[in-house]
Design an enzyme around this catalytic site. Structure first.
Site, PDB file in Angstrom:
ATOM      1  N   HIS A   7       0.280  -1.125   0.188  1.00 40.43           N
ATOM      2  CA  HIS A   7      -0.157  -0.145  -0.254  1.00 40.43           C
ATOM      3  C   HIS A   7       0.992   1.409  -0.322  1.00 40.43           C
ATOM      4  O   HIS A   7       1.926   0.528   0.543  1.00 40.43           O
ATOM      5  CB  HIS A   7      -0.256  -0.233   1.488  1.00 40.43           C
ATOM      6  CG  HIS A   7      -1.464  -0.964   1.831  1.00 40.43           C
ATOM      7  ND1 HIS A   7      -3.466  -0.814   1.027  1.00 40.43           N
ATOM      8  CD2 HIS A   7      -1.360  -2.164   2.004  1.00 40.43           C
ATOM      9  CE1 HIS A   7      -3.343  -1.911   1.991  1.00 40.43           C
ATOM     10  NE2 HIS A   7      -2.910  -3.174   1.727  1.00 40.43           N
ATOM     11  N   TYR A   8       0.294   2.138  -0.369  1.00 41.34           N
ATOM     12  CA  TYR A   8       0.809   3.342   0.020  1.00 41.34           C
ATOM     13  C   TYR A   8      -0.084   4.093   1.440  1.00 41.34           C
ATOM     14  O   TYR A   8      -1.340   3.860   0.772  1.00 41.34           O
ATOM     15  CB  TYR A   8       1.606   4.564  -0.982  1.00 41.34           C
ATOM     16  CG  TYR A   8      -0.214   4.971  -2.231  1.00 41.34           C
ATOM     17  CD1 TYR A   8      -1.202   5.919  -1.335  1.00 41.34           C
ATOM     18  CD2 TYR A   8      -0.205   5.607  -3.243  1.00 41.34           C
ATOM     19  CE1 TYR A   8      -2.014   6.301  -1.895  1.00 41.34           C
ATOM     20  CE2 TYR A   8      -0.757   6.362  -3.855  1.00 41.34           C
ATOM     21  CZ  TYR A   8      -2.039   6.373  -3.391  1.00 41.34           C
ATOM     22  OH  TYR A   8      -2.759   7.194  -3.978  1.00 41.34           O
ATOM     23  N   THR A   9       0.004   4.870   2.368  1.00 40.87           N
ATOM     24  CA  THR A   9      -0.559   4.844   2.955  1.00 40.87           C
ATOM     25  C   THR A   9      -1.664   6.514   2.882  1.00 40.87           C
ATOM     26  O   THR A   9      -2.845   7.010   2.907  1.00 40.87           O
ATOM     27  CB  THR A   9       0.223   6.557   4.543  1.00 40.87           C
ATOM     28  OG1 THR A   9       0.812   7.521   3.754  1.00 40.87           O
ATOM     29  CG2 THR A   9       1.375   5.079   4.909  1.00 40.87           C
ATOM     30  N   GLU A  31       2.884  -1.118   5.067  1.00 41.93           N
ATOM     31  CA  GLU A  31       1.856   0.814   3.918  1.00 41.93           C
ATOM     32  C   GLU A  31       3.061   1.135   4.458  1.00 41.93           C
ATOM     33  O   GLU A  31       4.570   1.099   5.013  1.00 41.93           O
ATOM     34  CB  GLU A  31       1.451   1.292   5.327  1.00 41.93           C
ATOM     35  CG  GLU A  31      -0.059   0.837   5.555  1.00 41.93           C
ATOM     36  CD  GLU A  31      -1.123   0.894   4.294  1.00 41.93           C
ATOM     37  OE1 GLU A  31      -0.462   1.973   3.613  1.00 41.93           O
ATOM     38  OE2 GLU A  31      -1.970   1.221   4.603  1.00 41.93           O
ATOM     39  N   HIS A  35      -2.687  -3.273  -3.476  1.00 46.20           N
ATOM     40  CA  HIS A  35      -4.055  -2.542  -3.136  1.00 46.20           C
ATOM     41  C   HIS A  35      -4.789  -2.668  -4.148  1.00 46.20           C
ATOM     42  O   HIS A  35      -6.102  -3.243  -4.022  1.00 46.20           O
ATOM     43  CB  HIS A  35      -3.733  -1.567  -1.984  1.00 46.20           C
ATOM     44  CG  HIS A  35      -5.364  -1.533  -0.905  1.00 46.20           C
ATOM     45  ND1 HIS A  35      -5.309  -0.525   0.243  1.00 46.20           N
ATOM     46  CD2 HIS A  35      -6.293  -2.696  -0.723  1.00 46.20           C
ATOM     47  CE1 HIS A  35      -6.624  -0.767   0.397  1.00 46.20           C
ATOM     48  NE2 HIS A  35      -6.914  -1.772   0.190  1.00 46.20           N
ATOM     49  N   ASP A  87      -3.133   2.174  -4.550  1.00 45.38           N
ATOM     50  CA  ASP A  87      -2.601   2.375  -4.379  1.00 45.38           C
ATOM     51  C   ASP A  87      -1.375   1.310  -4.634  1.00 45.38           C
ATOM     52  O   ASP A  87      -2.592  -0.456  -4.317  1.00 45.38           O
ATOM     53  CB  ASP A  87      -2.084   2.605  -2.267  1.00 45.38           C
ATOM     54  CG  ASP A  87      -3.134   1.906  -1.484  1.00 45.38           C
ATOM     55  OD1 ASP A  87      -4.456   1.610  -2.445  1.00 45.38           O
ATOM     56  OD2 ASP A  87      -2.805   1.253  -0.418  1.00 45.38           O
TER      57      ASP A  87
HETATM   58 ZN    ZN Z   1      -3.521   0.167   0.999  1.00 45.07          ZN
END
Ligand code: ZN
Length: 252
Positions: free
Chosen positions: A31-33, A96, A138, A148
């Site tokens: 993911h990215y946050t 993340e 994600h 993301d």
């Molecule tokens: Zn995510």
């Protein structure tokens, strides 16, 4: 409490439970946050009101924070689906990556951060023996709803380090375009390929909105040069090449 072997700090999350129905993790989900700083992300991922959590957070400098033991179920995937499994949280370990995200300029991932993500992925995959094609974005498991870690994330670099399933994207250009509104056997064939790889792409013969967002998710991960939801020749060739290089063919 299973933790990474890498140097890290530990800040426990509260939104955690047991993996359901005896399920075990066999997916690594990246993911990215999408939040403004790693500190804000760390607070959000560990507070009760957020109703989310994650196993690991990697900040821009490559510092790793673990928040959930790998044996436990963290709440990072939300509504999702991959190869027919909808409880992705019970089947995955989530990382993340601190980044402002598409809504705030989507900066590049710094080299120090990519290096730490690579080492963390390697550590997890080796200890759990995850298959390469189970290292996912994600956006792969929640197409349309999530973007993301996005098209700037360097999946090629990860693959060069022995992590994940990836092939060189076929060059842009060429014919054979399928797009929103198209119908017929070529659309069905595309949907068969997408769902064979794992995407939630029902085989309807209609290039509907669900097909478009799945194609866009596929491009974000595997053909990032043009993310437009149009199945051009490059997209279809890249998808076929990916399926051909799976360890075991999903198409009988
Ligand atoms: Zn995510």
């Amino acid at each position: 409490m299973t933790r990474t072997r890498l140097e890290h700090c530990w800040v426990p999350a509260v939104n955690v439970n047991e993996r359901r129905d005896g399920k075990q993790a066999d997916i690594l989900l990246l993911h990215y946050t999408g939040m403004k700083s790693a500190e804000v992300s760390r607070q959000w991922l560990t507070c009760a009101e957020s109703a989310v959590s994650c196993h690991y957070l990697v900040d821009e400098a490559g510092e790793i924070t673990q928040m959930v033991g790998e044996d436990m179920r963290a709440w990072h995937a939300g509504e999702a689906c991959w190869r027919g499994e909808s409880d992705i949280n019970s089947r995955s370990i989530g990382i993340e990556i601190q980044n402002l995200g598409h809504n705030n300029g989507y900066p590049d991932f710094p080299p120090e951060q990519m290096a730490a993500v690579t080492e963390l992925c390697r550590d997890i995959i080796e200890r759990h023996d995850f298959a390469p094609e189970r290292v996912l974005a994600h956006s792969d498991v929640a197409p349309g709803r999530k973007w993301d870690p996005g098209e700037k994330f360097d999946w090629r670099r990860l693959h060069d380090a022995g992590i994940g399933h990836w092939v060189e994207p076929a060059p842009l250009g060429g014919g054979v375009f399928l797009q929103l509104g198209d119908q017929g056997d070529p659309v069905s064939a595309l949907q068969v390929l997408l769902s064979a790889y794992g995407y939630n792409a029902p085989v309807t013969g209609d290039y509907d909105e669900q097909t478009r967002i799945v194609v866009e998710a596929f491009q974000r991960h595997f053909r990032p040069g043009q993310v437009d939801g149009v199945a051009d020749q490059s997209t279809i060739e890249t998808l076929k090449h990916l399926i051909d290089t799976l360890p075991s063919s999903p198409i009988a």
